[in-house]
Write a protein that holds these residues in place. Structure first.
Motif, PDB file in Angstrom:
ATOM      1  N   ASN A  74       0.830  -1.208   0.000  1.00 53.71           N
ATOM      2  CA  ASN A  74       0.000   0.000   0.000  1.00 53.71           C
ATOM      3  C   ASN A  74       0.859   1.250   0.000  1.00 53.71           C
ATOM      4  N   LEU A  75       1.857   1.230   0.884  1.00 51.47           N
ATOM      5  CA  LEU A  75       2.735   2.394   0.994  1.00 51.47           C
ATOM      6  C   LEU A  75       3.489   2.599  -0.312  1.00 51.47           C
ATOM      7  N   ALA A  94       2.516   1.717  -3.275  1.00 51.11           N
ATOM      8  CA  ALA A  94       1.584   2.251  -4.266  1.00 51.11           C
ATOM      9  C   ALA A  94       1.385   3.740  -4.039  1.00 51.11           C
ATOM     10  N   ALA A  95       1.278   4.108  -2.762  1.00 46.83           N
ATOM     11  CA  ALA A  95       1.068   5.519  -2.447  1.00 46.83           C
ATOM     12  C   ALA A  95       2.274   6.341  -2.879  1.00 46.83           C
ATOM     13  N   VAL A 150       2.160   6.848  -6.483  1.00 46.47           N
ATOM     14  CA  VAL A 150       1.178   7.872  -6.834  1.00 46.47           C
ATOM     15  C   VAL A 150       1.759   9.263  -6.612  1.00 46.47           C
TER      16      VAL A 150
END
Lengths: 284, 332
Positions: free
Chosen positions: B6-7, B9-10, B13
Motif C-alpha cells: 500500500n505504501l 503504491a502511495a 502515486v
C-alpha cells in the motif's frame, strides 16, 4: 439601582442557600451536553471506523488516494503555518509599536477572515484567479496555474488561517509595552538582536499557541478549499475533501469514517498541544 | 493488500503526481459525485485496451462533485479533458463558456449519452403497500420520499418523470397532470435538499413507503442496506435521464490529449465498457448487453425530455422559473 457589591452579596447568599443543588444541576447539564454533542459523535466516528476490525481500517487509511490526501494536507499545513507566523508577528509588531493612520483599519482587516465564511474566500479567489476572473487572462498567457492546484489550496488556507497568530501575539505585545526593547536599543542592540533576544522570548508561548490553532484550522479547512481544489483524487483532494467524497459514495463501508478518524486524531493532538502550551505559558 | 505494498503504491502515486508525465497519455475526467466507483471499475480496463492498441500508457485522473459545481469549476479553469456529467444542462454551460462545441450531442452516439438511467422506486421489504407504478404514489395510505425538486437535480428528474407519466396516462392533459403532481407532493412528509439526505431519511430514519431516485442508485442503496431487504420497483413509464459526455475541446487541444480523450469516450460504447456500466445498474445502448441484463434492468417505456416537454429550454422557462409550474405546485 443595586450596587455591584450588593449584587455579589446577593448572589453569594443564593449560592450558599440553594448552592449545592444549582451547582450539581449545572455540572450535570454541562457533562450531559458535552457527552451528547461532542463525545458521542466523535466516539461514533471511531466505532464506525473500526466496525470491521483493525485490518480493514488500516487498509482504508492506506489506499493511495487517502494517503495522498493526508500527505497533501500536511504539505499545505507546513507551508501555511510558517507564513502565517511571520505575517502574524509582522502585523502585531507594526500595530503594537507604531502609531500611523489606518492602524485601526489594519487591526480590523486582519480579523476579517474570521467573520467571512470560508466558502466566500474560495469564491473570491475563483473570481480573481479563475479562467474568467480578473487575473485569468494574464495567468493563462504566462501558463501560471493557481486554481485547481496546490497554489490555490495554499492561498485559500492561508487566507482562512491568517488571523490566528496575530490575534494571539498582538494583545501580549500591547500589554508588554516597548520599554524593554527601547532599553535594548539604548544598550546598542541591533534590530534583529532586539527581536531575537527581547521580543521573541516575550511572545513565544503566544506564538506557539497561535501556531497550533493555525495548524489545526489549516488541516481541517473545507469550505474555501472545496471551491478551488478541483477535487481531483490523488492530486488535489485534501483530507477533509477526501472524507466528504468517501462519505458521499455508496457502499464505502469504513473508508469515510477511517479517513475522518485521522482528521479527528490530528484535532485531538492539536488540542493537547494547546492545553500543554497553556499550562506552560508563564502569563497564564 | 499488505501495508508495505500500500505504501509503495502511495509512493508511486506521489511520484507520478509530482513528476511530469513522460511519453505517457494523461486525461482528467471531471465527473458527478457518485460516479467514483463506476469509473474506478472502467478506467483500468480502458487503460489496458489503449495500451494494447497504441502501446502507450494512459493515466486517468478523476474529479467528483456535484455535476453543476463541476461545470462551474471547468468553466473557471479546472483542466478537464473530458466531462462525464449527469445533467445535459451542465454541458450546455460549457458550450456557453466556449470550451465545448455547440454540436456536442452529435459527436457521440445516442445524444452523447453512452449510458442512461431513469427515476425508479425502492420500497420496503416484501412491498407491503403493493407499490407498482406512479399512480400508487398518490394513494392516501402511501408516503413518498424524494429530494426537493427545487434544489436537487435528482428530485427534478422525479418531478418531471411523474409529470411525464401523468401526461402519458391522461392523453396530454396539462391540468390533470398538475393535479396529479399536487397529490404526489402532498404525500411527501419531508423534502430533503439532496439525494443522499433523502436516502438517509428513507433507509435510516425509516420514513416513507417508497424512495424515488435514479434506478442506478436504487440497486446501490439496496446493497448498502442489505439487511433491510428493500425491493426495487421499475414503474411502467419513466423519464430518460441522459448521462452525457463530452471532450472539453479547448483543454484537450492545449494538453495534446484530443486523441486519447475521444478514444476514451468512444470506448464507453463498446460491449466491454457497456457490460461494466450495466453491472453498475445503468441502462446501456448496446442491445446484446441490455438483453443480458434484462432481469435486473426490466423493460420500461421511456419518454425523453424533448417528447414530453419540448426540450430543457422549455422546461426551464415553463416549469423551473420563478413563478413557474413547479414553484406553484410546490407551494400548494
Amino acid at each position: 439601582m443595586i450596587s455591584a457589591e450588593e449584587q455579589i452579596a446577593a448572589s453569594r447568599h443564593l449560592a450558599t442557600k440553594s448552592g449545592q443543588g444549582v451547582q450539581r444541576f449545572l455540572i450535570g447539564l454541562a457533562v450531559v451536553l458535552t457527552a451528547v454533542m461532542i463525545v458521542a459523535p466523535l466516539a461514533y466516528i471511531f466505532r464506525r471506523a473500526f466496525a470491521d476490525g483493525v485490518g480493514p481500517y488500516w487498509a482504508a487509511i492506506t489506499t493511495p488516494d487517502t494517503l495522498h490526501a493526508i500527505w497533501l494536507t500536511v504539505i499545505v499545513t507546513i507551508v501555511v503555518v510558517p507564513v502565517n507566523v511571520a505575517f502574524g508577528i509582522a502585523v502585531a509588531w507594526v500595530v503594537a509599536r507604531f502609531r500611523f493612520p489606518g492602524r485601526g483599519l489594519l487591526m480590523t482587516l486582519v480579523e476579517i477572515p474570521f467573520s467571512i465564511s470560508p466558502i466566500i474566500a474560495g469564491i473570491c479567489y475563483l473570481l480573481l484567479y479563475g479562467r474568467r476572473g480578473i487575473l485569468g487572462p494574464f495567468l493563462q498567457e504566462h501558463n501560471i496555474t493557481i486554481l485547481f492546484a496546490l497554489p490555490g489550496i495554499i492561498l485559500v488556507t492561508m487566507f482562512v488561517t491568517a488571523p490566528f497568530v496575530a490575534r494571539e501575539v498582538l494583545p501580549l505585545m500591547l500589554a508588554k509595552g516597548s520599554e524593554q526593547e527601547e532599553a535594548a536599543v539604548t544598550l546598542g542592540a541591533k534590530g534583529w538582536q532586539v527581536f531575537r533576544y527581547v521580543t521573541l522570548p516575550g511572545i513565544r508561548w503566544a506564538l506557539l499557541y497561535g501556531a497550533v490553532l493555525c495548524s489545526a484550522r489549516a488541516v481541517g479547512e473545507f469550505g474555501g478549499v472545496s471551491v478551488v481544489s478541483g477535487r481531483t483524487r490523488g492530486q488535489t483532494n485534501t483530507l477533509p475533501l477526501q472524507v466528504e467524497q468517501l462519505f458521499n459514495d455508496l457502499n464505502t463501508g469504513v473508508a469515510a469514517f477511517a479517513a475522518a478518524s485521522t482528521l479527528t486524531v490530528i484535532a485531538i493532538i492539536a488540542l493537547f498541544a494547546k492545553a500543554l502550551l497553556q499550562a506552560r505559558a508563564p502569563h497564564n | 493488500m499488505s501495508l508495505i505494498s500500500n505504501l509503495r503504491a502511495a509512493a508511486a502515486v506521489l511520484v507520478l503526481s509530482t513528476a511530469p508525465a513522460l511519453a505517457q497519455d494523461k486525461i482528467l475526467n471531471v465527473s458527478y459525485d457518485i460516479a467514483r466507483e463506476l469509473f474506478e471499475a472502467l478506467n483500468p480496463v480502458f487503460a489496458a485496451d489503449w495500451k494494447a492498441k497504441t502501446g502507450r500508457d494512459v493515466t486517468i485522473d478523476q474529479s467528483h462533485a456535484g455535476s453543476s459545481a463541476q461545470a462551474r469549476a471547468v468553466l473557471e479553469g479546472l483542466p478537464a479533458d473530458v466531462v462525464t456529467f449527469n445533467q445535459e444542462t451542465d454541458i450546455d454551460t460549457l458550450v456557453q463558456g466556449g470550451l465545448v462545441p455547440e454540436n456536442w450531442r452529435e459527436l457521440f452516439p445516442n445524444g452523447a449519452s453512452p449510458y442512461y438511467s431513469l427515476p425508479a422506486f425502492l420500497v420496503r421489504k416484501d412491498n407491503p403497500k403493493g407499490i407498482k407504478d406512479w399512480n400508487d404514489l398518490t394513494r392516501e395510505d402511501v408516503k413518498v420520499v424524494f429530494p426537493n425538486p427545487r434544489t436537487s437535480g435528482n428530485g427534478r428528474y422525479t418531478y418531471l418523470a411523474a409529470y411525464a407519466y401523468a401526461l402519458d396516462a391522461n392523453g396530454g392533459n396539462q391540468e390533470e397532470a398538475q393535479e396529479f403532481i399536487t397529490k404526489l407532493f402532498a404525500n411527501v412528509p419531508v423534502f430533503d435538499t439532496g439525494g443522499r439526505a433523502a436516502t438517509q431519511t428513507f433507509a435510516e430514519r425509516e420514513i416513507g413507503d417508497v424512495l424515488i431516485t435514479f434506478e442506478a442508485e436504487t440497486a446501490g442503496i439496496a446493497a448498502q442496506y442489505a439487511d433491510k431487504e428493500f425491493v426495487r420497483v421499475t414503474p411502467s413509464v419513466s423519464l430518460f435521464a441522459a448521462f452525457p459526455v463530452a471532450v472539453v475541446a479547448a483543454n484537450a487541444e492545449k494538453n495534446g490529449s484530443t486523441e486519447v480523450s475521444n478514444a476514451y469516450l468512444s470506448w464507453l460504447y463498446t460491449p466491454e465498457a457497456q457490460k461494466i456500466l450495466a453491472q453498475n445498474h445503468y441502462r446501456v445502448t448496446d442491445a446484446s448487453v441490455a438483453a443480458e441484463f434484462k432481469e435486473s434492468l426490466p423493460e420500461v417505456k421511456l419518454v425523453t425530455v424533448n417528447e414530453a416537454f419540448g426540450g430543457w429550454a422549455k422546461i426551464r422557462e415553463e416549469h423551473l422559473s420563478e413563478g413557474g409550474i413547479l414553484e406553484t405546485l410546490f407551494n400548494n
